[in-house]
Write an enzyme that holds these catalytic residues in place. Structure first.
Site, PDB file in Angstrom:
ATOM      1  N   ILE A  29      23.454  21.864  40.371  1.00  0.00           N
ATOM      2  CA  ILE A  29      23.460  22.907  40.667  1.00  0.00           C
ATOM      3  C   ILE A  29      23.466  22.962  41.983  1.00  0.00           C
ATOM      4  O   ILE A  29      24.051  24.141  42.691  1.00  0.00           O
ATOM      5  CB  ILE A  29      21.593  22.623  40.235  1.00  0.00           C
ATOM      6  N   HIS A  92      23.026   9.083  35.871  1.00  0.00           N
ATOM      7  CA  HIS A  92      23.929  10.094  35.596  1.00  0.00           C
ATOM      8  C   HIS A  92      24.423   9.633  35.919  1.00  0.00           C
ATOM      9  O   HIS A  92      25.052   9.458  37.268  1.00  0.00           O
ATOM     10  CB  HIS A  92      23.627  11.676  36.076  1.00  0.00           C
ATOM     11  N   HIS A  94      29.045  11.858  37.955  1.00  0.00           N
ATOM     12  CA  HIS A  94      29.122  12.695  38.494  1.00  0.00           C
ATOM     13  C   HIS A  94      30.858  13.111  38.214  1.00  0.00           C
ATOM     14  O   HIS A  94      31.477  12.038  38.491  1.00  0.00           O
ATOM     15  CB  HIS A  94      29.453  12.796  40.375  1.00  0.00           C
TER      16      HIS A  94
END
Ligand code: 5GP
Length: 131
Positions: A29, A92, A94
């Site tokens: 985001i 997660h 990136h």
């Protein structure tokens, strides 16, 4: 359910870049650069190295395919793969299209892009993703 599990389940909206039964990829985001994507397991697991060997192997293969889609959509020198941060307790990766190492400096100011542009970026990556 943590926030990334809700995103993978579609309960919280996201800019989808790729998916399969086990993994989900969506735009960060607050991207460092255009095309900055997060890749997560649908399963709730916080620490990436708590994953079983076969699961982490499949996770990497999926991330590799997402990276290929990013590189086609956003030509770059390399796509960086980074695992760091304690903000969200859900594993997660990136993936960041990189022209230089400065593009992967997490201390830099993040971009805030209009919704329309975020959707266009995600659509471009999604169109290049090959399962
Ligand atoms: P880290 O734990 O890697 O430091 O930070 C989590 C990353 O997820 C940050 O880069 C942040 O911008 C991103 N992030 C946090 N919450 C959300 C969210 O609700 N949606 C999306 N798309 N990205 C998020």
């Amino acid at each position: 359910m943590d926030i990334f599990s809700k995103i993978a389940a579609g309960e919280i909206p996201s800019y989808k870049c790729a998916e399969n039964e086990e993994f989900y990829a969506f735009l960060d985001i607050n991207p460092l650069v255009k095309g900055h994507t997060l890749v997560i397991p649908r399963r709730e697991v916080d620490y990436i190295f708590d994953m079983e060997d076969d699961e982490i192997a499949r996770y990497q293969v999926f991330a590799k395919k997402v990276a290929a889609a990013i590189k086609t959509a956003y030509p770059c020198v390399k796509v960086a793969e980074v695992v760091l941060g304690l903000e969200v307790p859900h594993a997660h990766i990136h993936l960041i299209p990189m022209q230089s190492e400065a593009d992967v400096d997490f201390r830099r100011a993040k971009l805030q892009l209009p919704q329309e542009e975020m959707q266009q970026i995600a659509d471009r990556i999604y169109a290049e993703f090959v399962k």
